[in-house]
Design a protein around this motif. Structure first.
Motif, mmCIF file in Angstrom:
data_model
loop_
_atom_site.group_PDB
_atom_site.id
_atom_site.type_symbol
_atom_site.label_atom_id
_atom_site.label_comp_id
_atom_site.label_asym_id
_atom_site.label_seq_id
_atom_site.Cartn_x
_atom_site.Cartn_y
_atom_site.Cartn_z
ATOM 1 N N SER A 21 9.101 15.106 -5.964
ATOM 2 C CA SER A 21 9.689 15.552 -4.709
ATOM 3 C C SER A 21 11.130 15.086 -4.636
ATOM 4 C CB SER A 21 8.897 14.999 -3.519
ATOM 5 O OG SER A 21 9.533 15.343 -2.313
ATOM 6 N N SER A 22 12.018 16.004 -4.264
ATOM 7 C CA SER A 22 13.439 15.673 -4.181
ATOM 8 C C SER A 22 13.832 15.137 -2.813
ATOM 9 C CB SER A 22 14.275 16.921 -4.493
ATOM 10 O OG SER A 22 14.041 17.927 -3.520
ATOM 11 N N GLY A 23 12.884 15.169 -1.877
ATOM 12 C CA GLY A 23 13.206 14.720 -0.532
ATOM 13 C C GLY A 23 13.723 15.816 0.363
ATOM 14 N N THR A 24 13.797 17.053 -0.149
ATOM 15 C CA THR A 24 14.299 18.164 0.664
ATOM 16 C C THR A 24 13.211 19.181 0.972
ATOM 17 O OG1 THR A 24 14.954 19.378 -1.336
ATOM 18 C CG2 THR A 24 16.592 17.916 -0.311
ATOM 19 N N GLN A 25 11.983 18.963 0.511
ATOM 20 C CA GLN A 25 10.914 19.909 0.769
ATOM 21 C C GLN A 25 9.586 19.151 0.892
ATOM 22 O OE1 GLN A 25 10.746 22.547 -2.579
ATOM 23 N NE2 GLN A 25 10.375 20.923 -4.064
ATOM 24 N N GLN A 26 8.607 19.836 1.459
ATOM 25 C CA GLN A 26 7.287 19.240 1.645
ATOM 26 C C GLN A 26 6.674 18.945 0.270
ATOM 27 O OE1 GLN A 26 6.079 18.798 4.738
ATOM 28 N NE2 GLN A 26 4.086 17.968 4.213
ATOM 29 N N PRO A 27 6.186 17.706 0.055
ATOM 30 C CA PRO A 27 5.598 17.379 -1.246
ATOM 31 C C PRO A 27 4.275 18.110 -1.457
ATOM 32 C CG PRO A 27 5.290 15.561 0.279
ATOM 33 C CD PRO A 27 6.188 16.541 0.969
ATOM 34 N N ARG A 28 3.975 18.405 -2.717
ATOM 35 C CA ARG A 28 2.706 19.040 -3.072
ATOM 36 C C ARG A 28 1.691 18.031 -3.573
ATOM 37 N NH1 ARG A 28 2.023 23.916 -1.163
ATOM 38 N NH2 ARG A 28 0.632 24.433 -2.909
ATOM 39 N N THR A 29 2.168 16.872 -4.041
ATOM 40 C CA THR A 29 1.279 15.848 -4.579
ATOM 41 C C THR A 29 1.698 14.486 -4.050
ATOM 42 O OG1 THR A 29 0.946 17.131 -6.606
ATOM 43 C CG2 THR A 29 0.353 14.788 -6.677
ATOM 44 N N ILE A 30 0.730 13.699 -3.656
ATOM 45 C CA ILE A 30 0.963 12.332 -3.193
ATOM 46 C C ILE A 30 0.037 11.398 -3.960
ATOM 47 C CG2 ILE A 30 0.686 10.717 -1.257
ATOM 48 C CD1 ILE A 30 3.062 12.407 -0.800
ATOM 49 N N VAL A 31 0.588 10.282 -4.427
ATOM 50 C CA VAL A 31 -0.212 9.236 -5.062
ATOM 51 C C VAL A 31 -0.147 8.003 -4.180
ATOM 52 C CG1 VAL A 31 -0.561 7.808 -7.127
ATOM 53 C CG2 VAL A 31 0.283 10.163 -7.348
ATOM 54 N N ARG A 32 -1.316 7.459 -3.831
ATOM 55 C CA ARG A 32 -1.400 6.251 -3.006
ATOM 56 C C ARG A 32 -2.185 5.180 -3.745
ATOM 57 N NH1 ARG A 32 -0.351 7.240 2.535
ATOM 58 N NH2 ARG A 32 -0.039 9.455 2.936
ATOM 59 N N GLY A 33 -1.814 3.953 -3.495
ATOM 60 C CA GLY A 33 -2.555 2.835 -4.058
ATOM 61 C C GLY A 33 -2.427 1.621 -3.175
ATOM 62 N N GLY A 34 -3.400 0.745 -3.251
ATOM 63 C CA GLY A 34 -3.344 -0.447 -2.427
ATOM 64 C C GLY A 34 -4.322 -1.492 -2.889
ATOM 65 N N VAL A 35 -4.054 -2.727 -2.519
ATOM 66 C CA VAL A 35 -4.946 -3.842 -2.810
ATOM 67 C C VAL A 35 -4.804 -4.846 -1.673
ATOM 68 C CG1 VAL A 35 -3.224 -5.096 -4.166
ATOM 69 C CG2 VAL A 35 -5.659 -5.544 -4.540
ATOM 70 N N GLY A 36 -5.894 -5.523 -1.334
ATOM 71 C CA GLY A 36 -5.813 -6.482 -0.241
ATOM 72 C C GLY A 36 -7.057 -7.320 -0.115
ATOM 73 N N ILE A 37 -6.918 -8.411 0.611
ATOM 74 C CA ILE A 37 -8.016 -9.325 0.908
ATOM 75 C C ILE A 37 -8.414 -9.128 2.367
ATOM 76 C CG2 ILE A 37 -8.746 -11.742 1.014
ATOM 77 C CD1 ILE A 37 -8.237 -10.795 -1.807
ATOM 78 N N PHE A 38 -9.720 -9.099 2.617
ATOM 79 C CA PHE A 38 -10.254 -8.906 3.961
ATOM 80 C C PHE A 38 -11.380 -9.917 4.174
ATOM 81 C CE2 PHE A 38 -8.376 -4.998 2.590
ATOM 82 C CZ PHE A 38 -7.800 -4.429 3.722
ATOM 83 N N TYR A 39 -11.402 -10.544 5.341
ATOM 84 C CA TYR A 39 -12.396 -11.580 5.645
ATOM 85 C C TYR A 39 -13.400 -11.071 6.672
ATOM 86 C CZ TYR A 39 -9.684 -15.071 3.125
ATOM 87 O OH TYR A 39 -9.027 -15.770 2.145
ATOM 88 N N GLU A 40 -14.631 -11.574 6.546
ATOM 89 C CA GLU A 40 -15.666 -11.314 7.526
ATOM 90 C C GLU A 40 -15.885 -12.571 8.359
ATOM 91 O OE1 GLU A 40 -17.107 -8.483 8.084
ATOM 92 O OE2 GLU A 40 -16.326 -7.346 6.382
ATOM 93 N N ARG A 41 -16.248 -12.391 9.633
ATOM 94 C CA ARG A 41 -16.503 -13.526 10.520
ATOM 95 C C ARG A 41 -17.957 -13.966 10.426
ATOM 96 N NH1 ARG A 41 -13.166 -16.247 10.523
ATOM 97 N NH2 ARG A 41 -12.323 -14.958 8.879
#
Length: 937
Positions: free
Chosen positions: A544-564
């Motif tokens: 994507s050049s930033g001038t048009q709607q993207p056709r593909t998106i890649v997402r990623g994430g990592v995190g720690i989450f606690y339970e009570r």
């Protein structure tokens, strides 16, 4: 220690990254889009959702205040597409709107009235977006979208969790109401918007976003009074017979609801008042095996009437101090009442008890726009629960696992008073390309409980034949176990937890966003201090050049989450600490010669228990218990396909350490000796379990046009663990190494399909289809062979079918008496049947009664009013909607898990059916037709 060191290093590095990110481009100027929304007559329109969308789909939104004004800060200078959405008006869109720094002139939006539209819109973000909360596998439902969902609050909750899909981790999905977790589901007509699975790695939330449902309630209209009234009805005559009931059981449900909303002070204050009364003459189905008057085994099947009544009323007040400050106050009062609780499946009618409960809720929130770049939200909630339960506990309980439970009620008079408070503060501010959020939360709970549970005593037998012999007073015939509680009936607990977070959404480039976050949590009643939860994610639009709607998106994430660690577990440990309330357990396997068990059917007195030197059973919380923590990692690909199809593929890996379980640390060792001597059982809550899960989730959303919308998801799941929760005991309390296997959440395949179709004759069709393969369930021998007073023993698979005593089943040939050292079957060895349900709604709306034009003056005074009078159809004052909702139209029998106790005469059989949305127990009927009439004005 290594994990603590790693967490500290990771946290330090993340803090440095956040501080560095905040400093970059801090002085870069940002723009602000501000303006006003009016209708065709020039009157301001409050409550409109205004959004600014840049070239790559990044969206920022705001709502208009009582004066029709809106402010969207933190925009990079450039051209934006501006959209405005409001029920009753046509959608507004303006392209190439210039945003400058410093801000330019105010932008005015004029909305036109929507006339006789029959459409629905399932919002998935308006195309692909590189914003953190713009993930395409998330959904936003509002307005007519909600017609897909059932009206009954319990079924609505089940449907929303099914729509959200399986949560990552062992604790299931989460429903958040107006920013607070744990609230009751409001009437559907009171819901403004539902957000599902949004922004999964945000540090603002304590749980991961997969499986999270956020519900926002309706504000009042500030222009004129509006309202609704509805009535839902269902009767057993409309339903098919419950396949596990001996006959068509009596059933009827009546749901009356309504709301009214409008201005209190013109353009400044409004009210939204909702009411709901639910009356359900339900029934519980008992399927047990008992002894008749001649002590012969017989099947006992009966449907027991269980009436339920529920009433709720909730006003919401919105007050606009000025263009920069607004206040919301919401109060809800609810009352529940039910009879014959505790009956069903194997529990006989003699066990019934009645319940009544009230809940009061107060929420107050204030939003302040401090300047063009800083917004602050502060929220407070107080809830007050009062529960009363009462049953006849004059007779002891007789229990044969998975065969029948009879005798007296499990409780006598039980009272629970629960008070909860919560305070939140969240500040959002813009610094160049950074959107920063920081805040904290404080929660407190106090529970005071009075309980006579098991004061009448419980006799447990391995088999029905053992019970028959004991009734005949045959030599050596006596119960396998006796337990009784005595002493102080009252117990109380208080618990606090605090949390703080910081989040940075950094637009590094037009097609690349980084998200950093750090959260810290701490609670009382356990010593777990290092609960740091770092999180990081990215969003990338390759090519994507930033001038048009993207056709593909890649997402990623990592995190720690606690339970009570829940307060009810602490309360249980305090109640059975050996001082407040005594709990005695006597096992036949270690009773020796004469025993109080020989007194059956008489209940031993405390003096007799003391005479036989019966030690108490106590509950404890392990001193080294840690808050369970989950590490989630995910990667997803979003793709905009032809024909308005959006596809998303997401892989999620979850690992939990310090998972909760129970263990008898004073269980007898081989040979009979106890580690801590003859002081009785010591049941301990500890955090020694593990949980691992991998999921592949495929989502597809397709908005063909305004007449048809379809969204679907498929989940491939594998979950393994060595514990299924805080109350789960291993087969051997001294060695849990054999417990690792399929988790109770190991549902391999799930499929969901829903949407909206506009049919001829102005009919609306809303399907809701669910399919899932079966959950695992445990297969046990039904005996206590090691003297730990727990019935967790599992059989071994037989390799030699000539061995006497084998039990041949469709799950395999089992040896219920394996020799010492023999390999027993694993935890959750069996699989329950699959689930498949086709539900749908069909509705037709009729509009009548013309709304007067804005003015009846001359053309010169109001040409627009005269034009509306003479051109096209008029807006209608009233709308009557007739609906029918069908659950399980195919009349498929969806059974619960089979009986897993080899000692039960009903082993391998199912005795109950699952609810139409894949959870709970269905008793009303296998297929249900529910009618609704709704009048809106």
């Amino acid at each position: 220690m290594a994990s603590v060191t790693f967490t500290r290093r990771y946290t330090s590095a993340l803090l440095i990254l956040i501080l560095c990110a905040a400093g970059l481009n801090a002085r870069q100027a940002t723009g602000v889009l501000r303006g006003r929304v009016v209708d065709e007559a020039g009157a301001v329109v409050p409550g409109v959702t205004v959004s600014a969308v840049d070239a790559v789909g990044a969206t920022k939104t705001a709502s208009t205040n009582s004066e029709g004004g809106f402010v969207i800060p933190g925009l990079m200078p450039g051209r934006y597409t501006v959209r405005a959405l409001m029920s009753g008006f046509n959608d507004f869109e303006a392209v190439a709107v210039e945003v400058t720094a410093p801000p330019g002139e105010a932008f005015e939006i004029k909305l036109s009235v929507a006339l006789a539209t029959e459409s629905v819109d399932v919002h998935s973000g308006g195309g692909l977006s590189i914003e953190a909360d713009g993930n395409a596998n998330g959904l936003t439902l509002r307005g007519s979208d909600l017609d897909v969902l059932p009206d009954d609050p319990d079924q609505l909750a089940a449907a929303l969790l099914a729509l959200a899909g399986p949560a990552a981790g062992p604790n299931g999905g989460e429903i958040i109401l107006d920013g607070f977790a744990g609230g009751r589901i409001p009437p559907k007509e009171s819901i403004r918007e539902i957000r599902i699975n949004k922004n999964p790695f945000s540090s603002e939330f304590d749980r991961v976003g997969y499986g999270r449902v956020e519900i926002l309630t309706q504000p009042g209209s500030e222009t004129r009074f509006r309202g609704q009234a509805s009535f839902n009805f269902n009767d057993e005559a409309l339903n098919s017979r419950n396949p596990f009931a001996p006959a068509r059981a009596p059933f009827q449900s009546r749901l009356l609801g309504g709301n009214i909303n409008g201005p209190l002070v013109a353009r400044r204050a409004s009210i939204f008042l909702d009411f709901q009364r639910r009356e359900i003459d339900d029934n519980a189905v008992v399927n047990a095996t008992i002894l008749d008057a001649s002590l012969n085994p017989v099947r006992f099947s009966q449907a027991v009437l269980t009436p339920q009544r529920f009433t709720t009323v909730s006003p919401r007040f919105d007050y606009q101090f000025n263009a920069l400050h607004s206040l919301i106050a919401r109060y809800a009062f609810s009352r529940w009442g039910s009879r014959n609780d505790g009956v069903g499946e194997f529990s006989l009618p003699s066990r019934a008890f009645d319940s009544s409960r009230t809940e009061q809720l107060l929420q107050v929130s204030e939003t302040a726009i401090l300047n063009e770049e800083v917004v602050n939200d502060i929220r407070f909630q107080y809830t007050r629960h009062r529960l009363r339960q009462e049953g006849d506990d004059s007779q002891p309980t007789v229990r044969i696992p998975e065969t029948f439970i009879g005798g007296g009620s499990p409780i006598g008079l039980s009272l629970t008073n629960e008070d909860r408070v919560e305070l939140q503060n969240v500040t959002s501010f813009m610094v160049g390309p950074h959107v920063l959020r920081a805040g904290g939360r404080v929660r407190g709970v106090r529970v005071e409980s009075v309980s006579r549970a098991n004061f009448n005593g419980t006799f447990t037998f391995h088999t029905l034949e053992q019970y028959r012999q004991a009734l005949l007073d045959l030599p050596g015939a006596r119960p396998a176990l006796f337990s009784v509680a005595a002493g102080d009936t009252s117990a109380r607990v208080s618990q606090w937890d605090v949390a703080g977070f910081v989040q940075d959404d950094w637009r590094v480039r037009p097609n690349f966003t980084l998200n950093f976050g750090l959260r810290y949590e701490r609670q009382t009643n356990i010593s777990s201090n290092y609960n740091f939860a770092p999180r990081a994610a990215f969003v990338w639009a390759p090519g994507s050049s930033g001038t048009q709607q993207p056709r593909t998106i890649v997402r990623g994430g990592v995190g720690i989450f606690y339970e009570r660690f829940r307060e009810d577990l602490t309360l249980q440990a305090r109640r059975f600490d050996g001082a407040r309330q005594s709990q005695f357990v006597v096992a036949d396997s270690f009773a020796g010669g004469d025993s109080v068990l020989d007194l059956f059917p008489l209940v031993p007195t405390l003096a007799q228990l003391a005479e036989f030197s019966i030690p108490q059973t106590t509950r404890r919380v392990a001193p080294d218990l840690q808050a369970p923590h989950l590490r989630h990692a995910a990667i997803s690909i979003e793709r905009q396909m032809p024909f308005n199809i959006t596809m998303t593929a997401t892989f999620i890996n979850s690992r939990m350490r310090h998972a909760l379980r129970s263990r008898n640390i004073n269980a007898p060792l081989p040979g009979g000796a106890r580690p801590f001597g003859n002081v009785g059982n010591i049941f301990v809550f500890e955090s020694s379990g593990v949980f691992n899960q991998n999921q592949l989730i495929i989502n597809a959303n397709n908005r063909f046009n305004k007449r048809m919308t379809i969204f679907a998801s498929y989940v491939l799941n594998k979950a393994s663990s060595d514990t299924d929760g805080a109350q789960d005991f291993p087969i051997n309390s001294h060695d849990a190494s054999t417990e690792y296997g399929p988790s109770a959440l190991d549902v391999r395949h799930r499929f969901f399909l829903s949407g909206f179709v506009s049919l001829p004759l102005k009919l609306s069709f809303t399907p809701f289809i669910l399919y899932s393969t079966g959950r695992p369930f445990n297969i046990t021998t039904g005996r206590d062979a090691n003297g730990d007073t727990l019935f967790t023993e599992r059989p071994a698979l037989a390799s030699d079918l000539s061995v006497p005593g084998l039990i041949l089943t469709r799950f395999g040939a089992f040896d219920p008496n394996p020799l010492a050292g023999a390999a027993v079957i694993g935890h959750n060895f069996g699989r329950e049947p699959s689930f498949f349900s086709v539900n749908f709604g069909l509705s037709r709306s009729f509009k009548f009664g013309d709304v007067p034009s804005p003015s009846k003056k001359t053309d010169a005074d109001n040409p627009l009013g005269q034009l509306l009078d003479s051109v096209g159809p008029k807006e209608k004052r009233y709308e009557l909607t007739l609906s029918v909702r069908v659950q399980n139209i195919l009349n498929r029998t969806n059974a619960t898990a089979p009986v897993g106790n080899l000692s039960s005469p009903q082993f391998g059989q199912t005795t109950q059916s699952v609810g139409p949305y894949g959870s709970g127990i269905s008793t009303a009927g296998n297929r249900r037709f529910e009618g609704q009439v709704r009048l809106s004005f």
